[in-house]
Design a protein around this motif. Structure first.
Motif, PDB file in Angstrom:
ATOM      1  N   LEU A  47       0.826  -1.204   0.000  1.00 24.15           N
ATOM      2  CA  LEU A  47       0.000   0.000   0.000  1.00 24.15           C
ATOM      3  C   LEU A  47       0.864   1.259   0.000  1.00 24.15           C
ATOM      4  CD1 LEU A  47      -2.920   1.042   0.117  1.00 24.15           C
ATOM      5  CD2 LEU A  47      -2.717   1.015   2.600  1.00 24.15           C
ATOM      6  N   LEU A  48       1.935   1.241   0.771  1.00 20.88           N
ATOM      7  CA  LEU A  48       2.852   2.382   0.806  1.00 20.88           C
ATOM      8  C   LEU A  48       3.515   2.584  -0.558  1.00 20.88           C
ATOM      9  CD1 LEU A  48       4.317   4.574   2.449  1.00 20.88           C
ATOM     10  CD2 LEU A  48       6.066   2.856   2.941  1.00 20.88           C
ATOM     11  N   GLY A  49       3.929   1.506  -1.195  1.00 21.14           N
ATOM     12  CA  GLY A  49       4.523   1.602  -2.532  1.00 21.14           C
ATOM     13  C   GLY A  49       3.547   2.153  -3.553  1.00 21.14           C
ATOM     14  N   TRP A  50       2.293   1.706  -3.464  1.00 22.65           N
ATOM     15  CA  TRP A  50       1.239   2.191  -4.364  1.00 22.65           C
ATOM     16  C   TRP A  50       1.018   3.684  -4.135  1.00 22.65           C
ATOM     17  CZ3 TRP A  50      -4.521   0.522  -3.441  1.00 22.65           C
ATOM     18  CH2 TRP A  50      -5.342   1.087  -4.406  1.00 22.65           C
ATOM     19  N   TRP A  51       0.942   4.090  -2.859  1.00 25.13           N
ATOM     20  CA  TRP A  51       0.733   5.490  -2.541  1.00 25.13           C
ATOM     21  C   TRP A  51       1.898   6.348  -3.028  1.00 25.13           C
ATOM     22  CZ3 TRP A  51       3.262   8.945   0.753  1.00 25.13           C
ATOM     23  CH2 TRP A  51       2.605  10.155   0.940  1.00 25.13           C
ATOM     24  N   LEU A  52       3.122   5.900  -2.780  1.00 23.16           N
ATOM     25  CA  LEU A  52       4.297   6.658  -3.215  1.00 23.16           C
ATOM     26  C   LEU A  52       4.356   6.773  -4.735  1.00 23.16           C
ATOM     27  CD1 LEU A  52       7.028   5.325  -0.769  1.00 23.16           C
ATOM     28  CD2 LEU A  52       6.024   7.627  -0.829  1.00 23.16           C
ATOM     29  N   SER A  56       4.046  10.434  -6.522  1.00 22.70           N
ATOM     30  CA  SER A  56       5.177  10.958  -7.286  1.00 22.70           C
ATOM     31  C   SER A  56       4.849  11.151  -8.758  1.00 22.70           C
ATOM     32  CB  SER A  56       6.373  10.015  -7.149  1.00 22.70           C
ATOM     33  OG  SER A  56       6.111   8.793  -7.826  1.00 22.70           O
ATOM     34  N   GLY A  57       3.727  10.624  -9.204  1.00 19.34           N
ATOM     35  CA  GLY A  57       3.341  10.755 -10.600  1.00 19.34           C
ATOM     36  C   GLY A  57       3.876   9.638 -11.484  1.00 19.34           C
ATOM     37  N   GLU A  58       4.593   8.697 -10.898  1.00 17.73           N
ATOM     38  CA  GLU A  58       5.118   7.561 -11.673  1.00 17.73           C
ATOM     39  C   GLU A  58       3.997   6.634 -12.144  1.00 17.73           C
ATOM     40  OE1 GLU A  58       8.281   6.899 -12.662  1.00 17.73           O
ATOM     41  OE2 GLU A  58       8.788   8.861 -11.875  1.00 17.73           O
ATOM     42  N   LEU A  59       2.917   6.594 -11.382  1.00 14.87           N
ATOM     43  CA  LEU A  59       1.784   5.730 -11.709  1.00 14.87           C
ATOM     44  C   LEU A  59       0.610   6.619 -12.092  1.00 14.87           C
ATOM     45  CD1 LEU A  59       0.755   2.800 -11.729  1.00 14.87           C
ATOM     46  CD2 LEU A  59       0.096   3.110  -9.355  1.00 14.87           C
ATOM     47  N   PRO A  65      -5.957   4.290  -9.841  1.00 16.13           N
ATOM     48  CA  PRO A  65      -6.198   5.487  -9.029  1.00 16.13           C
ATOM     49  C   PRO A  65      -5.438   5.430  -7.706  1.00 16.13           C
ATOM     50  CG  PRO A  65      -8.263   4.434  -9.666  1.00 16.13           C
ATOM     51  CD  PRO A  65      -7.165   3.536 -10.089  1.00 16.13           C
ATOM     52  N   PRO A  66      -5.166   6.584  -7.117  1.00 17.36           N
ATOM     53  CA  PRO A  66      -4.475   6.607  -5.821  1.00 17.36           C
ATOM     54  C   PRO A  66      -5.297   5.883  -4.746  1.00 17.36           C
ATOM     55  CG  PRO A  66      -4.576   8.809  -6.770  1.00 17.36           C
ATOM     56  CD  PRO A  66      -5.411   7.923  -7.629  1.00 17.36           C
ATOM     57  N   PRO A  67      -4.629   5.362  -3.717  1.00 16.25           N
ATOM     58  CA  PRO A  67      -5.340   4.620  -2.671  1.00 16.25           C
ATOM     59  C   PRO A  67      -6.442   5.433  -1.981  1.00 16.25           C
ATOM     60  CG  PRO A  67      -2.974   4.413  -2.384  1.00 16.25           C
ATOM     61  CD  PRO A  67      -3.190   5.363  -3.492  1.00 16.25           C
ATOM     62  N   GLY A  68      -6.245   6.739  -1.828  1.00 13.20           N
ATOM     63  CA  GLY A  68      -7.275   7.574  -1.202  1.00 13.20           C
ATOM     64  C   GLY A  68      -8.561   7.604  -2.018  1.00 13.20           C
ATOM     65  N   ASP A  69      -8.438   7.673  -3.340  1.00 14.21           N
ATOM     66  CA  ASP A  69      -9.623   7.666  -4.206  1.00 14.21           C
ATOM     67  C   ASP A  69     -10.349   6.331  -4.128  1.00 14.21           C
ATOM     68  OD1 ASP A  69      -8.836  10.182  -4.925  1.00 14.21           O
ATOM     69  OD2 ASP A  69      -8.264   9.658  -6.987  1.00 14.21           O
ATOM     70  N   VAL A  70      -9.586   5.256  -4.083  1.00 15.06           N
ATOM     71  CA  VAL A  70     -10.187   3.917  -3.984  1.00 15.06           C
ATOM     72  C   VAL A  70     -10.899   3.768  -2.643  1.00 15.06           C
ATOM     73  CG1 VAL A  70      -9.703   1.448  -3.937  1.00 15.06           C
ATOM     74  CG2 VAL A  70      -8.529   2.902  -5.581  1.00 15.06           C
TER      75      VAL A  70
END
Length: 103
Positions: A47-52, A56-59, A65-70
């Motif tokens: 989850l931390l890797g997904w958020w980072l 950072s805009g890499e994903l 979508p970012p974890p917060g949106d999900v």
């Protein structure tokens, strides 16, 4: 050519390493709090890797979508205010019970 005939450049006996062993299992099983810690740590790191990666805009947000949106969408789906249904259409907000009962 048998497995015992195979030797590396350094004259290492490969057969001894690859042959089945009668020794008791050497793998250590996690138990107690260590098992819980690993069970929580692995998803937390993912989850931390997904958020980072999202922050950072890499994903791309269109790709994943970012974890917060999900999390917001999941909250709306499960506990959001139910909207009146249109015949033949089930709304997303507050419709978890409808979708789960259909499953």
């Amino acid at each position: 050519m048998s497995l015992q005939d195979v030797r590396g450049d350094a004259e290492i006996d490969v057969a001894a390493d690859l042959a089945p062993s009668n020794a008791p299992a050497t793998r250590v099983r996690l138990s107690g709090w260590r098992r819980w810690a690993v069970g929580l740590l692995v998803p937390a790191v993912l989850l931390l890797g997904w958020w980072l990666a999202s922050a950072s805009g890499e994903l791309s947000g269109r790709l994943l979508p970012p974890p917060g949106d999900v999390a917001r969408s999941a909250h709306d789906f499960f506990v959001g205010d139910a909207r009146p249904e249109i015949p033949g259409v089930t709304p997303f907000t507050g419709a978890a019970d409808v979708h789960l009962s259909a499953s």
